[in-house]
Design a protein around this motif. Structure first.
Motif, short mmCIF file in Angstrom:
data_model
loop_
_atom_site.label_atom_id
_atom_site.label_comp_id
_atom_site.label_asym_id
_atom_site.label_seq_id
_atom_site.Cartn_x
_atom_site.Cartn_y
_atom_site.Cartn_z
N VAL A 185 42.17 43.00 53.32
CA VAL A 185 41.20 42.51 52.33
C VAL A 185 39.96 41.96 53.02
O VAL A 185 38.83 42.18 52.57
N LEU A 186 40.15 41.22 54.12
CA LEU A 186 39.00 40.69 54.85
C LEU A 186 38.09 41.81 55.33
O LEU A 186 36.86 41.75 55.16
N LEU A 187 38.67 42.84 55.93
CA LEU A 187 37.87 43.94 56.45
C LEU A 187 37.23 44.74 55.32
O LEU A 187 36.05 45.11 55.39
N GLU A 188 37.98 45.00 54.25
CA GLU A 188 37.44 45.75 53.12
C GLU A 188 36.29 45.01 52.46
O GLU A 188 35.24 45.62 52.16
N ASP A 189 36.46 43.72 52.22
CA ASP A 189 35.40 42.96 51.55
C ASP A 189 34.16 42.83 52.42
O ASP A 189 33.03 42.88 51.93
N THR A 190 34.37 42.64 53.73
CA THR A 190 33.23 42.58 54.64
C THR A 190 32.49 43.91 54.66
O THR A 190 31.25 43.96 54.62
N LYS A 198 47.06 36.40 46.28
CA LYS A 198 45.93 35.97 45.47
C LYS A 198 44.65 36.70 45.90
O LYS A 198 43.85 37.13 45.05
N ALA A 199 44.46 36.86 47.20
CA ALA A 199 43.27 37.55 47.70
C ALA A 199 43.29 39.02 47.29
O ALA A 199 42.24 39.59 46.96
N VAL A 200 44.47 39.64 47.30
CA VAL A 200 44.58 41.05 46.92
C VAL A 200 44.25 41.23 45.44
O VAL A 200 43.50 42.14 45.06
N VAL A 201 44.79 40.36 44.59
CA VAL A 201 44.53 40.45 43.16
C VAL A 201 43.04 40.20 42.86
O VAL A 201 42.43 40.91 42.05
N ALA A 202 42.46 39.20 43.52
CA ALA A 202 41.03 38.92 43.32
C ALA A 202 40.18 40.12 43.72
O ALA A 202 39.22 40.48 43.03
N ALA A 203 40.52 40.76 44.84
CA ALA A 203 39.78 41.93 45.29
C ALA A 203 39.95 43.09 44.31
O ALA A 203 38.99 43.83 44.04
N LEU A 204 41.15 43.27 43.77
CA LEU A 204 41.40 44.35 42.82
C LEU A 204 40.56 44.18 41.56
O LEU A 204 39.90 45.13 41.10
N GLU A 245 31.63 40.77 44.98
CA GLU A 245 32.24 40.97 46.30
C GLU A 245 32.24 39.67 47.10
O GLU A 245 33.17 39.40 47.86
N SER A 246 31.20 38.88 46.94
CA SER A 246 31.15 37.59 47.63
C SER A 246 32.27 36.68 47.15
O SER A 246 32.89 35.96 47.94
N PHE A 247 32.54 36.72 45.84
CA PHE A 247 33.65 35.94 45.29
C PHE A 247 34.98 36.40 45.87
O PHE A 247 35.83 35.59 46.26
N SER A 248 35.17 37.73 45.95
CA SER A 248 36.40 38.28 46.51
C SER A 248 36.55 37.90 47.98
O SER A 248 37.64 37.48 48.42
N LEU A 249 35.47 38.02 48.75
CA LEU A 249 35.51 37.66 50.18
C LEU A 249 35.77 36.17 50.36
O LEU A 249 36.51 35.76 51.26
N ARG A 250 35.18 35.36 49.49
CA ARG A 250 35.40 33.90 49.56
C ARG A 250 36.87 33.57 49.34
O ARG A 250 37.45 32.73 50.05
#
Length: 334
Positions: free
Chosen positions: A178-183, A24-30, A142-147
């Motif tokens: 994903v955590l590192l990329e979004d940060t 889910k985190a990967v799809v949200a980030a994409l 990006e904040s939504f993706s990181l959240r």
């Protein structure tokens, strides 16, 4: 030794090592990065800001990285064959390492090159309002993706562990990536905001170039961390100390196993663990009793650690001199 069905690649964390897939985190980030990349490219074409171009390339690289993670999750589910008897679970680690390479080369190195070029030949910034607007929208997305990534991580990491500890100890690459990329993306957006803001305020395009270089160095640093962590996973990491302790307790939980002479574990995939151990049995036990003890020990391990999909146990007699123990190797891993 029997082998149960392969667990799903996105099975929830059950062993305290951060093995959750985080699909889910990967799809949200994409989805977030695709939208952000388009907006940043438009802002670059309007303003000419190099930091906007660097951020646009960063978002494109991130989008490609998320696709790589999804591909790795899919290919890792292939069934084992004669050439790959332990399956393809490490495909997730291979694609995680590719993410680090892409982030370093496409994201970091390009941004540093573009920033240095703009410092040497600064250009005037036009329509900075566009840049500020796009950066504001990008920060929200990006904040939504990181959240989302943090929420997924909180569901699988050990209570009390920091996010950095989770990244270091996780046996699944998706959530740490994903955590590192979004940060890094959020930090990069703030750097771009500073570069554009200072350029608009002073009329000096060097600030835009400096912001771009800072973004590139940030991406290089994040890519280096990812490369180190995924390389370790590719080489083959042992189970976490807590899982090792539970396996050893399960081994000696029956009446026919006196102790563990040595124990080895290795992750074949985030949710697939190879367990190999030499166990001490009584010298007067019959072959039937030893076979039963091994079967019972396997059952106890699988009940305690469901991700232990491959278990090899070798019975032995513990000798007073310790000759049955492998020289120079501790009883258990740590």
């Amino acid at each position: 030794m029997t082998q149960p069905a392969r667990p799903a690649a996105d099975a929830p964390e059950a062993e305290g090592g951060g093995h959750g897939g985080g699909a889910k985190a990967v799809v949200a980030a994409l989805l977030a990065n695709l939208g952000i990349a388009v907006a940043k490219f438009v802002a670059f074409l309007v303003t000419g800001a190099s930091s906007m171009l660097a951020e646009a390339i960063h978002s494109v690289a991130d989008s490609g990285n998320q696709v790589l993670l999804l591909v790795g999750g899919r290919t890792s589910r292939r069934a084992a064959d004669a050439e790959h008897p332990f399956g393809f679970g490490r495909d997730r680690y291979v694609y995680g390492f590719l993410v680090a390479v892409v982030l370093f080369s496409v994201g970091g190195c390009f941004a540093v090159y573009e920033g240095v070029h703009k410092i040497i030949e600064p250009e005037e910034l036009t329509s900075p309002g566009w840049a500020f607007g796009v950066l504001g929208v990008a920060i929200v997305l990006e904040s939504f993706s990181l959240r989302t990534a943090k929420k997924e991580t909180d569901a699988v990491k050990q209570p009390g562990d920091s996010y950095w500890a989770f990244i270091r100890r996780a046996r699944a690459p998706e959530l740490p990536v994903v955590l590192l990329e979004d940060t890094a993306a959020l930090s990069g957006l703030l750097l771009a905001l500073a570069g554009v803001g200072l350029t608009a305020a002073t009329g000096n395009g060097v600030w835009d170039g400096l912001g771009t270089v800072a973004i590139g160095l940030l991406l290089v640093a994040v890519a280096s961390v990812l490369a180190v962590e995924t390389k370790s996973l590719l080489l083959g990491e042992a189970a976490t100390p807590d899982v090792l302790r539970r396996i050893e307790q399960a081994l000696v939980g029956g009446e026919h196993v006196d102790s563990v002479i040595h124990l080895r574990t290795q992750h074949l995939a985030p949710e697939e663990l190879l367990v190999a151990a030499k166990i001490a049995v009584r010298h007067d036990d019959t072959a039937q009793a030893v076979a039963r003890a091994i079967d019972e020990a396997e059952s106890r391990i699988r009940a305690e650690v469901p991700i232990a999909t491959l278990i090899y146990l070798e019975p032995d007699i513990r000798r007073a001199t310790g000759s049955s123990r492998e020289p120079g190797v501790p009883t258990t891993q740590g």
